[in-house]
Design a protein around this motif. Sequence first.
Motif, PDB file in Angstrom:
ATOM      1  N   ALA A   1       0.795  -1.273  -0.039  1.00 47.86           N
ATOM      2  CA  ALA A   1      -0.037  -0.047   0.141  1.00 47.86           C
ATOM      3  C   ALA A   1       0.878   1.233  -0.001  1.00 47.86           C
ATOM      4  CB  ALA A   1      -0.936  -0.146   1.256  1.00 47.86           C
ATOM      5  N   PHE A   2       2.049   1.341   0.453  1.00 47.32           N
ATOM      6  CA  PHE A   2       2.963   2.614   0.510  1.00 47.32           C
ATOM      7  C   PHE A   2       3.896   2.202  -0.818  1.00 47.32           C
ATOM      8  CE2 PHE A   2       3.293   2.021   5.284  1.00 47.32           C
ATOM      9  CZ  PHE A   2       1.960   2.069   5.632  1.00 47.32           C
ATOM     10  N   ALA A   3       3.718   1.297  -1.592  1.00 50.43           N
ATOM     11  CA  ALA A   3       4.736   1.239  -2.693  1.00 50.43           C
ATOM     12  C   ALA A   3       6.243   1.208  -2.205  1.00 50.43           C
ATOM     13  CB  ALA A   3       4.449   2.001  -3.915  1.00 50.43           C
ATOM     14  N   VAL A   4       6.357   0.708  -1.063  1.00 47.30           N
ATOM     15  CA  VAL A   4       7.555   0.489  -0.485  1.00 47.30           C
ATOM     16  C   VAL A   4       8.205  -0.832  -0.352  1.00 47.30           C
ATOM     17  CG1 VAL A   4       9.078   0.869   1.485  1.00 47.30           C
ATOM     18  CG2 VAL A   4       7.563   2.686   0.918  1.00 47.30           C
ATOM     19  N   LYS A   5       9.354  -1.119  -1.074  1.00 39.75           N
ATOM     20  CA  LYS A   5       9.909  -2.470  -1.134  1.00 39.75           C
ATOM     21  C   LYS A   5      11.336  -2.409  -0.999  1.00 39.75           C
ATOM     22  CE  LYS A   5       8.749  -6.860  -3.498  1.00 39.75           C
ATOM     23  NZ  LYS A   5       8.504  -7.100  -4.642  1.00 39.75           N
ATOM     24  N   ARG A   6      12.207  -2.690  -0.016  1.00 36.11           N
ATOM     25  CA  ARG A   6      13.482  -2.158   0.163  1.00 36.11           C
ATOM     26  C   ARG A   6      14.224  -3.599   0.617  1.00 36.11           C
ATOM     27  NH1 ARG A   6      13.433   0.774  -3.045  1.00 36.11           N
ATOM     28  NH2 ARG A   6      13.627   2.809  -2.194  1.00 36.11           N
ATOM     29  N   ASP A   7      15.245  -4.019   0.054  1.00 33.26           N
ATOM     30  CA  ASP A   7      16.146  -5.326   0.356  1.00 33.26           C
ATOM     31  C   ASP A   7      16.765  -4.866   1.681  1.00 33.26           C
ATOM     32  OD1 ASP A   7      15.370  -6.789  -1.593  1.00 33.26           O
ATOM     33  OD2 ASP A   7      17.380  -6.876  -2.414  1.00 33.26           O
ATOM     34  N   ALA A   8      16.622  -5.631   2.515  1.00 34.91           N
ATOM     35  CA  ALA A   8      17.305  -5.639   3.977  1.00 34.91           C
ATOM     36  C   ALA A   8      18.694  -6.526   3.987  1.00 34.91           C
ATOM     37  CB  ALA A   8      16.534  -5.837   4.996  1.00 34.91           C
TER      38      ALA A   8
ATOM     39  N   GLY B   1      -5.056   3.953   9.123  1.00 37.71           N
ATOM     40  CA  GLY B   1      -5.489   2.399   9.099  1.00 37.71           C
ATOM     41  C   GLY B   1      -4.618   1.540   9.408  1.00 37.71           C
ATOM     42  N   ILE B   2      -4.704   0.362   8.990  1.00 41.68           N
ATOM     43  CA  ILE B   2      -3.785  -0.963   9.318  1.00 41.68           C
ATOM     44  C   ILE B   2      -3.341  -1.409   7.898  1.00 41.68           C
ATOM     45  CG2 ILE B   2      -3.260  -3.210   9.895  1.00 41.68           C
ATOM     46  CD1 ILE B   2      -5.308  -2.199  12.423  1.00 41.68           C
ATOM     47  N   TYR B   3      -1.833  -1.176   7.735  1.00 40.74           N
ATOM     48  CA  TYR B   3      -1.534  -1.638   6.350  1.00 40.74           C
ATOM     49  C   TYR B   3      -0.657  -2.920   6.758  1.00 40.74           C
ATOM     50  CZ  TYR B   3      -3.279   2.875   5.097  1.00 40.74           C
ATOM     51  OH  TYR B   3      -4.075   3.879   5.117  1.00 40.74           O
ATOM     52  N   ARG B   4      -0.719  -4.010   5.832  1.00 41.66           N
ATOM     53  CA  ARG B   4      -0.048  -5.152   5.736  1.00 41.66           C
ATOM     54  C   ARG B   4       1.009  -5.414   5.010  1.00 41.66           C
ATOM     55  NH1 ARG B   4      -2.999  -7.610  10.239  1.00 41.66           N
ATOM     56  NH2 ARG B   4      -4.757  -6.368  10.315  1.00 41.66           N
ATOM     57  N   GLY B   5       2.095  -6.028   5.310  1.00 45.37           N
ATOM     58  CA  GLY B   5       2.954  -6.500   4.158  1.00 45.37           C
ATOM     59  C   GLY B   5       3.743  -7.815   4.679  1.00 45.37           C
ATOM     60  N   GLN B   6       4.711  -8.221   3.794  1.00 47.92           N
ATOM     61  CA  GLN B   6       5.571  -9.267   4.302  1.00 47.92           C
ATOM     62  C   GLN B   6       6.927  -9.212   3.693  1.00 47.92           C
ATOM     63  OE1 GLN B   6       2.610 -11.583   1.592  1.00 47.92           O
ATOM     64  NE2 GLN B   6       2.886 -13.317   3.086  1.00 47.92           N
TER      65      GLN B   6
ATOM     66  N   ASP C   1      11.312 -19.792   7.868  1.00 47.48           N
ATOM     67  CA  ASP C   1      10.304 -19.135   8.218  1.00 47.48           C
ATOM     68  C   ASP C   1      10.167 -17.892   7.403  1.00 47.48           C
ATOM     69  OD1 ASP C   1       9.740 -21.199   9.885  1.00 47.48           O
ATOM     70  OD2 ASP C   1      10.197 -20.264  11.682  1.00 47.48           O
ATOM     71  N   HIS C   2      10.585 -17.871   6.215  1.00 46.82           N
ATOM     72  CA  HIS C   2      10.423 -16.704   5.363  1.00 46.82           C
ATOM     73  C   HIS C   2       8.878 -16.090   5.226  1.00 46.82           C
ATOM     74  CE1 HIS C   2      10.117 -14.005   1.632  1.00 46.82           C
ATOM     75  NE2 HIS C   2       9.648 -14.970   1.256  1.00 46.82           N
ATOM     76  N   GLY C   3       7.974 -16.958   5.119  1.00 43.18           N
ATOM     77  CA  GLY C   3       6.309 -16.603   5.162  1.00 43.18           C
ATOM     78  C   GLY C   3       5.761 -16.346   6.653  1.00 43.18           C
ATOM     79  N   PHE C   4       6.783 -16.329   7.553  1.00 43.28           N
ATOM     80  CA  PHE C   4       6.044 -16.196   8.738  1.00 43.28           C
ATOM     81  C   PHE C   4       6.690 -14.953   9.711  1.00 43.28           C
ATOM     82  CE2 PHE C   4       5.880 -20.576   7.682  1.00 43.28           C
ATOM     83  CZ  PHE C   4       4.591 -20.810   7.941  1.00 43.28           C
ATOM     84  N   MET C   5       7.138 -13.862   8.756  1.00 37.81           N
ATOM     85  CA  MET C   5       7.580 -12.758   9.210  1.00 37.81           C
ATOM     86  C   MET C   5       6.718 -11.452   8.595  1.00 37.81           C
ATOM     87  SD  MET C   5      11.757 -12.673   8.043  1.00 37.81           S
ATOM     88  CE  MET C   5      11.535 -10.839   8.393  1.00 37.81           C
ATOM     89  N   PRO C   6       5.419 -11.370   8.863  1.00 37.57           N
ATOM     90  CA  PRO C   6       4.933 -10.407   8.223  1.00 37.57           C
ATOM     91  C   PRO C   6       4.902  -8.893   8.865  1.00 37.57           C
ATOM     92  CG  PRO C   6       3.727 -11.558   9.725  1.00 37.57           C
ATOM     93  CD  PRO C   6       4.673 -12.230   9.924  1.00 37.57           C
ATOM     94  N   ILE C   7       4.588  -7.920   8.393  1.00 35.12           N
ATOM     95  CA  ILE C   7       4.892  -6.487   8.553  1.00 35.12           C
ATOM     96  C   ILE C   7       3.417  -6.064   8.842  1.00 35.12           C
ATOM     97  CG2 ILE C   7       5.608  -4.424   7.755  1.00 35.12           C
ATOM     98  CD1 ILE C   7       7.414  -6.048   5.896  1.00 35.12           C
ATOM     99  N   VAL C   8       3.339  -5.238   9.928  1.00 34.05           N
ATOM    100  CA  VAL C   8       1.890  -4.429  10.346  1.00 34.05           C
ATOM    101  C   VAL C   8       2.339  -3.096  10.591  1.00 34.05           C
ATOM    102  CG1 VAL C   8      -0.389  -4.454  11.501  1.00 34.05           C
ATOM    103  CG2 VAL C   8       0.644  -6.761  10.966  1.00 34.05           C
ATOM    104  N   VAL C   9       1.560  -2.093   9.966  1.00 33.33           N
ATOM    105  CA  VAL C   9       1.936  -0.771  10.146  1.00 33.33           C
ATOM    106  C   VAL C   9       0.541  -0.260  10.551  1.00 33.33           C
ATOM    107  CG1 VAL C   9       2.700   1.490   9.334  1.00 33.33           C
ATOM    108  CG2 VAL C   9       3.722  -0.673   8.700  1.00 33.33           C
TER     109      VAL C   9
END
Length: 255
Positions: free
Chosen positions: A187-194, A210-215, A223-231
């Motif tokens: 939703a933020f159009a933010v995707k940055r490599d860590a 609001g509540i915005y979710r990412g991954q 466990d790559h699929g088990f570290m979501p992002i909630v803003v």
Amino acid sequence: MGLLLWSVFGQAHAAWTTNMAPGATEVSHAVFDLHMTIFWICVVIGIIVFGAMFWSMMVHRRSTGQVAAKFHESTTVEILWTVVPLLILVAMAIPATRTLINIYDSSESDIDIQVTGYQWKWHYKYLGQDVEFFSNLATPAEQIHNQATKGEHYLLEVDQPLVLPVGAKVRFLVTAADVIHSWWVPAFAVKRDAIPGFVNEAWTRIEKPGIYRGQCAELCGKDHGFMPIVVEVKSKATTTPGSASARKTPPSSRS
Ligand SMILES: [Cu+2]
């Protein structure tokens, strides 16, 4: 009849949203508009090219007695099919470059957040404010192992969300502590490599609470699929970093 069609297709349309979401920031709207502009340019090119092709195949087919023209090398045609695509590409590159420059301009931020990827959780630190905490997956194990009904935000829920104020320019300093991760909130159009040892910048200015979710968007282990992002984005009146939902975690509870 019209009403019936409208209700059928209207509902079908609501259930069948296949396009990108416009998002909740100025940059995400720009990315969406760019996507639509390029899409319609491609549609027009597709109609012209396939239209010309099928028209030629139909009108000049051998059964109607057509004879192939026998000419070679047309300088005019070669210049045309070089110059026209070049102009189309330049016309596409201008708005795309403008958006890219904006995406990379993280100057004059109001808040700086250090985002660190861990196997398999995120750590957030409000720079200069002495507030930091880990954000872990909150989906119960029973749901993951099919022993309970999966919730609405299955694998997209955390114990402590990142809390941000609406309308402020937030700069993210993205890094990792072990392997490469990627902090992605569509939703933020933010995707940055860590990346361990590197600090990558990104920024956002969220338009509505609001509540915005990412991954995590970089395969980082089992466990790559088990570290979501909630803003959680709050209106300025209700947000103070360090408040209940963005509280400091004592070092002992970090694991
Ligand atoms: Cu990851």
